[in-house]
Design an enzyme around this catalytic site. Structure first.
Site: not given
Length: 384
Positions: A74, A76, A142, A171
């Site tokens: 992601h 964001d 996300e 992640e």
């Protein structure tokens, strides 16, 4: 001025863009351009207000065309918090005197995105006729509601029969040293708002009222003390936590007419959504409450058993760092929960997570070059 590695140069370019969820601020445009230049077919998928894209290079959707390895992540980031509390401005990215890459998104997860892009560019240049296909699934939703991002893209991919065999989500999985831990699963998240109805009245005349706080307290205590399951070899026992209680008018002399309690289960594969819901209702019924429940499922638990993907990632980490990685299902949820519904083996692998979502987010800059090499070696082991 020290010359930055390609990974760090790209990471800095991404971090300086203030892409607070769900805003993208051109991060995906930059990534799509580079992937297009590397031979990827790139598809924009704007859904409602959310920017997403799907990119793919090589192979077809059938198994005879070889496996599909997807990189997911992601663009964001979470809000910065008070700017005056930051040592450096959150989007004024820099590498400090201690070699730390500082800025919002350095760990979560623009550093991983940069490592993915550079690793794939290098792999495609070295292995232009690689086996199978490489794909990217990138969202800007996300850190927000996560309804129009990866979840929605996965549904589109499912409808048209796209196959994802393996997926690496960027992640920040590491705890102390890059690659010391990977996530091979996550617990499910089931939230609920409980409304308990009583009868409002004057505190001096309690016999004319019904206090929902008093009525609900024993039931909430029993829910908090309940043993939901034992977990298993991969997951800890399911946990129940009350996160918010709200009742009353604000006046000291009024018995409230209603109580709202917000609670959440983080549940293992030993429990089911239906089973947890039934057990909650049974406890509330036992206490004779007048209540309603508004359930919200954020994601089901998923688990990637030891196999091709986990073996390749562990071997790559060993090759690059010399250390053995620890598979774990700890922590919160991630977009891996949506991708796993395609029957995909999912592993989360990224930098150290010590400062994610914090003021002064930062990671060791050199870790991103290690991460790039780990991604590259994983590609070699699976698709070369």
């Amino acid at each position: 001025m020290t010359t930055l590695s390609p990974t760090l140069e790209l990471a800095c370019d991404l971090i300086r863009r203030p892409s607070v969820t769900p805003v993208d601020e051109g991060c995906q445009e930059l990534m799509m351009r580079r992937l297009g230049e590397a031979g990827f077919a790139v598809e924009r998928m704007r859904i409602e207000e959310v920017e997403n894209f799907w990119a793919r290079r090589g192979g077809g959707s059938s198994e005879k065309n070889g496996p599909v390895l997807c990189f997911a992540g992601h663009t964001d980031v979470v809000p910065t918090g008070p700017l005056e509390s930051w040592q450096y401005q959150p989007f004024d990215v820099r590498i400090d005197e201690d070699g730390m890459l500082c800025g919002r998104g350095a760990a979560d997860m623009k550093g991983s995105l940069a490592s993915m892009i550079i690793a794939v560019e290098r792999f495609v240049a070295d292995h232009p006729n690689h086996k199978g296909a490489i794909a990217f699934l990138i969202t800007s939703d996300e850190e927000g509601p996560a309804q129009h991002g990866t979840k929605a893209v996965v549904e589109r991919l499912r409808e048209r029969g796209e196959r994802l065999d393996w997926c690496i989500v960027g992640e920040p999985s590491s705890t102390t040293l890059v690659g010391d831990m990977v996530k091979n699963g996550r617990r499910g998240s089931l939230g609920c708002t409980l409304t308990v109805r009583g009868k409002q009245g004057h505190v001096a005349y309690p016999h004319l009222a019904k206090n929902p706080i008093h009525l609900a307290a024993p039931a909430l205590a029993e829910l908090a003390a309940e043993h939901w399951d034992n977990g298993n070899a991969y997951f800890p026992p399911t946990s129940f936590q009350v996160s918010n209680l709200n009742s009353g008018t604000g006046a000291t002399n009024v018995i409230p007419g209603e109580l709202k309690a917000v609670f959440n289960f983080r549940f293992s594969t030993e429990s089911t959504v239906e089973g947890l819901q039934q057990r909650v209702s049974a406890i509330l019924d036992k206490h004779g409450l007048d209540y309603s429940l508004d359930w919200a499922l954020s994601g089901l638990p998923f688990l990637t058993q030891p196999g091709e993907l986990l073996d390749a990632v562990a071997a790559a980490i060993r090759t690059v760092t010399g250390r053995e990685t620890e598979p774990s299902t700890s922590g919160g949820t991630s977009d891996g929960r949506f991708i796993a519904t395609l029957g995909t083996q999912v592993v989360e692998l990224g930098p150290v997570n010590a400062t994610i979502h914090q003021i002064n987010e930062r990671i060791l800059a050199s870790d991103l070059d290690l991460l790039t090499e780990i991604y590259y070696q994983t590609l070699v082991k699976l698709l070369a």
